[in-house]
Design a protein around this motif. Structure first.
Motif, short mmCIF file in Angstrom:
data_model
loop_
_atom_site.label_atom_id
_atom_site.label_comp_id
_atom_site.label_asym_id
_atom_site.label_seq_id
_atom_site.Cartn_x
_atom_site.Cartn_y
_atom_site.Cartn_z
N CYS A 54 15.73 -42.06 2.80
CA CYS A 54 14.96 -40.82 2.66
C CYS A 54 15.35 -40.08 1.38
O CYS A 54 14.49 -39.53 0.68
N ALA A 55 16.64 -40.06 1.08
CA ALA A 55 17.10 -39.40 -0.14
C ALA A 55 16.61 -40.13 -1.38
O ALA A 55 16.29 -39.50 -2.40
N ASP A 56 16.54 -41.46 -1.33
CA ASP A 56 16.02 -42.22 -2.46
C ASP A 56 14.58 -41.82 -2.77
O ASP A 56 14.20 -41.66 -3.93
N MET A 64 22.62 -44.61 10.49
CA MET A 64 22.44 -43.25 10.00
C MET A 64 22.58 -43.18 8.49
O MET A 64 21.78 -42.53 7.79
N PHE A 65 23.60 -43.85 7.94
CA PHE A 65 23.80 -43.85 6.49
C PHE A 65 22.57 -44.40 5.77
O PHE A 65 22.11 -43.84 4.78
N LEU A 66 22.04 -45.52 6.27
CA LEU A 66 20.90 -46.15 5.61
C LEU A 66 19.64 -45.30 5.76
O LEU A 66 18.83 -45.20 4.83
N VAL A 113 15.04 -31.08 -1.55
CA VAL A 113 15.27 -30.78 -0.14
C VAL A 113 13.97 -30.89 0.65
O VAL A 113 13.93 -31.47 1.74
N LYS A 114 12.88 -30.37 0.08
CA LYS A 114 11.59 -30.42 0.77
C LYS A 114 11.17 -31.87 1.03
O LYS A 114 10.81 -32.24 2.16
N THR A 115 11.21 -32.71 -0.01
CA THR A 115 10.79 -34.10 0.16
C THR A 115 11.73 -34.85 1.10
O THR A 115 11.29 -35.66 1.92
N PHE A 116 13.01 -34.56 1.02
CA PHE A 116 14.00 -35.19 1.89
C PHE A 116 13.72 -34.85 3.35
O PHE A 116 13.69 -35.73 4.23
N VAL A 117 13.46 -33.58 3.63
CA VAL A 117 13.15 -33.14 5.00
C VAL A 117 11.87 -33.81 5.50
O VAL A 117 11.81 -34.27 6.65
N LEU A 118 10.86 -33.88 4.65
CA LEU A 118 9.59 -34.50 5.07
C LEU A 118 9.77 -35.98 5.36
O LEU A 118 9.16 -36.52 6.29
N GLU A 119 10.62 -36.66 4.59
CA GLU A 119 10.89 -38.08 4.85
C GLU A 119 11.67 -38.25 6.15
O GLU A 119 11.32 -39.10 6.98
N LEU A 120 12.71 -37.48 6.33
CA LEU A 120 13.49 -37.55 7.57
C LEU A 120 12.60 -37.30 8.78
O LEU A 120 12.60 -38.07 9.74
#
Length: 305
Positions: free
Chosen positions: A282-284, A275-277, A161-168
């Motif tokens: 970011c999730a990848d 949005m999907f991409l 979650v942390k890395t995902f948020v930082l990427e977003l």
């Protein structure tokens, strides 16, 4: 303008739109957005829908970025600076929104060795709310992006979650905007409940019809106003503006039906594909970081299966 490296490419967007499950993914994504929307006249008066959606993401980003060089963490001052820089809202509205989030248990004060600093922290309630929203979108995306099943599972890992948020957040701060792929829809995003009103209209089609629907769907001004806590005038103005832009057309004996015209349907497709991409990329990154550190084994395994 954002770096082209941050934006999903036109080719990738076109390929995603051509996949057999894309209509199903759009239907599920918009249904989740409508279901999870919380109409509130106080919030409506404070911020636009776009700002309301982005505000807690910015708060999460500042919290998780605290240990990065030059980042101050989640404080009132840092939040005000970021909101003004990104054009989300004024400093005064930012303070009011943070006060509301504290009152509703979304953020809380945190102790700090430096008594001059007054950091805030997101509560479990805020994290769980976003896990629910991200999870609903990952569920929808899985119709066209099988890796979204792994993303959904990885939401149970705080480090993911942390890395995902930082990427977003990092990509958004660098200039990536989902609506850059569908600027026609910006008036909806800037109006209170604009996007969910549009999505709700699209959901008016039967399950066996195309999505977004090409045929007329029922229109109830009163129903939309009540459902999304806005006035009848607000809904009428939104629809009339969309008609002038060639996105919607009213019809029926008493103007009780509406058709999403080809430019409107195409804009919805481009926006959701973008949005999907965006979320997938970011999730990848977050999932790959988990794999390198030996975490989220089940999620990584499902991704590579």
């Amino acid at each position: 303008m954002p770096s082209t490296e941050l934006m999903p490419t036109a080719d990738a967007i076109m390929r995603l739109r051509g996949l057999p499950g894309f209509a199903e993914a759009m239907r599920a994504s918009t249904a989740a957005a409508v279901r999870l929307y919380r109409g509130d006249r106080i919030l409506n008066a404070l911020l636009s829908d776009r700002a309301r959606a982005l505000f807690p993401h910015v708060a999460l980003y500042l919290h998780f970025a605290e240990h990065r060089e030059g980042e101050l963490g989640l404080t009132v001052g840092a939040m005000k600076e970021m909101c003004v820089r990104l054009g989300l809202c004024s400093g005064g509205r930012c303070e009011a929104m943070l006060a509301l989030m504290r009152a509703t248990g979304m953020v809380a004060s945190a102790p700090h060795l430096d008594r001059r600093r007054r950091p805030l922290v997101p509560t479990d309630k805020l994290i769980m709310l976003h896990r629910e929203r991200w999870g609903a979108q990952f569920d929808a995306m899985s119709a066209v992006l099988p890796a979204a099943v792994a993303y959904r599972s990885a939401l149970n890992d705080p480090a993911f979650v942390k890395t995902f948020v930082l990427e977003l957040g990092g990509r958004f701060i660098a200039g990536l905007r989902v609506l850059d792929g569908a600027p026609e829809l910006e008036p909806f995003a800037e109006r209170t409940a604009g996007m969910v009103i549009l999505f709700s209209l699209a959901q008016g089609a039967g399950p066996d019809e195309a999505f977004p629907p090409a045929s007329p769907v029922p229109l109830s001004i009163n129903g939309l106003a009540t459902r999304f806590s806005v006035s009848r005038k607000h809904v009428l103005t939104l629809i009339r503006d969309a008609e002038e832009r060639g996105l919607l057309a009213r019809g029926g004996a008493g103007n009780d039906a509406i058709t999403i015209l080809p430019p409107g349907r195409e804009a919805i497709e481009r926006m959701l594909a973008t949005m999907f991409l965006y979320m997938s990329e970011c999730a990848d990154v977050a999932l790959q970081a988990a794999a390198r550190e030996g975490r989220t084994v089940g999620a990584v395994a499902s991704l590579s299966a």
